[in-house]
Design an enzyme around this catalytic site. Structure first.
Site, mmCIF file in Angstrom:
data_model
loop_
_atom_site.group_PDB
_atom_site.id
_atom_site.type_symbol
_atom_site.label_atom_id
_atom_site.label_comp_id
_atom_site.label_asym_id
_atom_site.label_seq_id
_atom_site.Cartn_x
_atom_site.Cartn_y
_atom_site.Cartn_z
ATOM 1 N N GLY A 52 0.833 -1.197 0.000
ATOM 2 C CA GLY A 52 0.000 0.000 0.000
ATOM 3 C C GLY A 52 0.865 1.243 0.000
ATOM 4 N N CYS A 80 5.165 -6.363 1.305
ATOM 5 C CA CYS A 80 5.542 -4.942 1.231
ATOM 6 C C CYS A 80 5.036 -4.182 2.459
ATOM 7 C CB CYS A 80 5.042 -4.359 -0.101
ATOM 8 S SG CYS A 80 5.708 -2.739 -0.467
ATOM 9 N N TYR A 81 4.032 -3.324 2.293
ATOM 10 C CA TYR A 81 3.451 -2.634 3.460
ATOM 11 C C TYR A 81 2.973 -3.672 4.477
ATOM 12 C CZ TYR A 81 0.227 0.284 6.189
ATOM 13 O OH TYR A 81 -0.429 0.924 7.213
ATOM 14 N N HIS A 167 7.599 -7.878 -4.176
ATOM 15 C CA HIS A 167 6.265 -8.262 -4.649
ATOM 16 C C HIS A 167 6.313 -9.602 -5.391
ATOM 17 C CE1 HIS A 167 4.025 -4.547 -3.728
ATOM 18 N NE2 HIS A 167 5.223 -3.990 -3.822
ATOM 19 N N GLU A 169 3.884 -11.207 -6.445
ATOM 20 C CA GLU A 169 2.739 -11.310 -7.359
ATOM 21 C C GLU A 169 3.022 -10.748 -8.744
ATOM 22 O OE1 GLU A 169 3.125 -9.297 -4.850
ATOM 23 O OE2 GLU A 169 2.123 -7.366 -5.107
ATOM 24 N N ASP A 225 -14.269 -7.709 -22.616
ATOM 25 C CA ASP A 225 -15.045 -7.757 -21.371
ATOM 26 C C ASP A 225 -16.544 -7.567 -21.613
ATOM 27 O OD1 ASP A 225 -12.497 -7.809 -20.413
ATOM 28 O OD2 ASP A 225 -12.519 -5.743 -19.681
ATOM 29 N N LYS A 371 -8.897 -10.264 -16.293
ATOM 30 C CA LYS A 371 -8.910 -10.328 -17.758
ATOM 31 C C LYS A 371 -8.695 -11.740 -18.315
ATOM 32 C CE LYS A 371 -9.090 -7.574 -21.319
ATOM 33 N NZ LYS A 371 -9.891 -6.325 -21.312
#
Ligand code: XMP
Length: 584
Positions: A52, A80-81, A167, A169, A225, A371
């Site tokens: 964050g 992280c945060y 990170h 991810e 989408d 997506k």
């Protein structure tokens, strides 16, 4: 049924990306606000606290219920945060970094037996932070470090608490997937229970429940989408109950309206309407130069057109509701989750649409999907690859690729290149930036040139390299320039050239998206330049700038420099972060 993993959103741009990666590993996951009560999370196998933009010492920074750190049946991973918050709450310490660290680093392993199992020293990780943990809490041990971050990972295996400063991810952390997998399966003991195509029946059931006998009125854009969402509604409710409508904003790419008409005809849509609103959009945008202002105007115009259509047809009789193809990332990047800073406003999240949501007149079947999950659902529904593999195109269209300036200005010579006073949007350490660009006269050898230069020069957020021009940069200037029909047409012609040549050369298949941007930078006769922005990405949350083969660059320059009013062609070298994919 409750998901196995909850990602606690501390306001990070990457928060949904974490949840998506967890699902990609076959494990059900959801995103909840960071301060969700521990009692509401009972029974989860694991919790992940996201990154964050805040500092743990700031007043009002995202908090967690400390109770979640002492539930023996639920393991916790702080990212992280999340790592800083864990250290702060459990008696470690966090300090302000002297300077931020945004970009690649190499991990040295101290303890490889838990979440870092199978990861060797020297692996590349992605960092985006300013603060860092400088003392682990009692009971914790250091698992890994990088050159500038001595505590890059820590854990207390007894209490099943784990944390990483980098990170895992994002794709730039090369072994991030394994680190998450270690946490999910080895630490949490998760089982595989998630696949998007398993959800189709449930989605159709939900559509019928929300529609509750009303018909769905669908604004289609021709993008993946909205087409998948429309098809789901078509299947759930039948063609007689779903109305498709396409608003021609005049801000679309060449040939788009005909393409969309064909797609819907092929889907078996019974009713499909095209509303020509080009003049209305252009008129409303007159004089607007600020990106957020442009986005808001476009959003409001969409709503105005929608309201007009609703009113002029039989759509107001309470028998109709609005369907939309909103997906998860649309929500996060508009600050849709509680704490993320607003990087960009998305056109389908402005006040007018909010009113429809509040009065329960909206259906967004894909709002919980990412997506690639949407593509998977689309494939299962039988939609053609030609549609599903289309590059994404933003709702506000060419308007956010046609940059405007209020007054004339001149480039300024710096050691590194030219500071060009045309501002674009970026994202650094979860916060929005809006800064001028640096233009260099040739494509640099180093792939990290843009990131390094932006880390060093605080005043810029984007680096472009000259590919070809009619004039040298020192002869060029930034004229006052507005969003008007001639500039839009110039951009549309350039965009069509780029699309044609990139399809012909096979380049299009190698990249994720290829925005073409018109910037006011040139001479009196040729007042604009074209910026090419080919990027690779998985879902648009992070992206890397892609090299253009010299032969293709040459062909592109030859055709683009022949377009009326175009002075130069540049290549945007900036990754995301620190630059966003779109310029506005
Ligand atoms: P950025 O520029 O934020 O873009 O890095 C990430 C992805 O989102 C697309 N994008 C939009 N899509 N409405 C959309 O439907 C919008 O307002 C919008 N803005 C950006 C962008 O093209 C990229 O794929």
């Amino acid at each position: 049924m409750d998901p196995q993993i909850t990602v606690l959103d501390a306001g990070g741009q990457y928060c949904h990306l974490i949840a998506r990666k967890v699902r990609e590993l076959g494990v059900s996951s959801e995103v909840r606000s960071s301060d969700t009560a521990a009692s509401e999370l009972a029974g989860r196998r694991g919790l992940i606290i996201s990154g964050g933009p805040s500092s743990v010492y700031e007043a009002g920074s995202p908090q967690i219920d400390p109770g979640i750190l002492s539930q023996p049946e639920t393991a916790v991973l702080g990212i992280c945060y999340g790592q800083q918050l864990m250290a702060h709450l459990l008696g470690g310490s966090v300090r302000h970094g002297d300077r931020g660290e945004y970009g690649l680093a190499h991990l040295q392993i101290a303890q490889a037996d838990t979440i870092l199992k199978g990861i060797g020293s020297g692996e590349q990780v992605w960092m985006s932070h300013r603060d860092l943990v400088d003392a682990v809490p009692p009971g914790f041990e250091i698992l890994g470090s990088t050159e500038t971050c001595p505590i890059a990972s820590m854990a207390d295996p007894v209490r099943r608490l784990y944390a990483v400063q980098f990170h895992p991810e994002v794709v730039h952390t090369t072994r991030g997937r394994e680190i998450l997998s270690n946490f999910l399966f080895d630490v949490c003991g998760c089982v595989k229970d998630w696949s998007p195509t398993n959800q189709i029946e449930k989605l159709e059931e939900e559509i019928r429940t929300v529609a509750a006998g009303r018909r769905v009125f669908f604004f289609a854009s021709g993008g993946v989408d909205s087409t998948v969402a429309y098809t789901l509604c078509l299947q759930a409710l039948g063609a007689a109950n779903v109305q498709g409508i396409y608003v021609d904003t005049g801000l679309m790419r060449q040939g788009e309206t005909d393409f969309v008409r064909q797609v819907f005809a092929d889907l078996g849509a019974k009713t499909f309407l095209v509303e020509d609103a080009g003049d209305q959009f252009l008129e409303a945008l007159r004089g607007a130069t600020d990106p957020e202002k442009k986005r808001h105007i476009i959003g409001e115009q969409f709503v105005a057109v929608q309201e007009r259509i609703l009113r002029s047809g039989e759509f107001l009789d309470g028998q109709w509701i609005l369907g939309q193809g909103t997906i998860y990332p649309d929500t996060i990047e508009s600050g849709g989750t509680a704490k993320a800073e607003v990087i960009k406003t998305h056109h389908n999240r402005v006040a007018g649409i909010q009113k429809l949501i509040d009065t329960n007149r909206i259906i967004e079947p894909l709002s919980g999907f990412y997506k690639d999950e949407v593509r998977e659902v689309g494939r299962k529904l039988g939609l053609p690859d030609a549609l599903l593999e289309r590059h994404p195109f933003p709702g506000p269209g060419l308007a956010i690729r046609c940059l405007c300036t209020d007054s004339e200005a001149f480039p300024q010579r710096l050691d590194e290149g030219w500071l060009v006073p045309v501002r674009s949007v970026g994202v650094q350490g979860d916060a929005r930036s809006y800064r001028p660009i640096l233009a260099v006269e040739a494509v640099p050898q180093s792939e990290t040139f843009a990131t390094d230069t932006i880390n060093r020069l605080a005043g810029i957020n984007r680096v472009i390299a000259l590919l070809g021009s009619h004039t040298q940069i020192q002869e060029m200037r930034v004229p006052a320039a507005m969003l008007d029909a001639p500039r839009l047409e110039r951009l549309r012609i350039a965009d069509e050239i780029v699309r044609r040549l990139s399809i012909e050369s096979g380049f299009e298949q190698k990249i994720w998206q290829f925005p073409v941007v018109l910037i006011p930078f040139g001479t009196t006769d040729r007042p604009d330049s074209i910026v090419l922005r080919p990027v690779d990405s998985v879902d648009g949350m992070t992206a890397s700038s892609v090299k253009i083969d010299p032969a293709l660059a040459k062909r592109l320059c030859r055709e683009l420099l022949a377009v009326q009013g175009v002075c130069a062609v540049f290549h945007d070298l900036t990754h995301k972060p620190p630059g966003t994919i779109e310029w506005e």
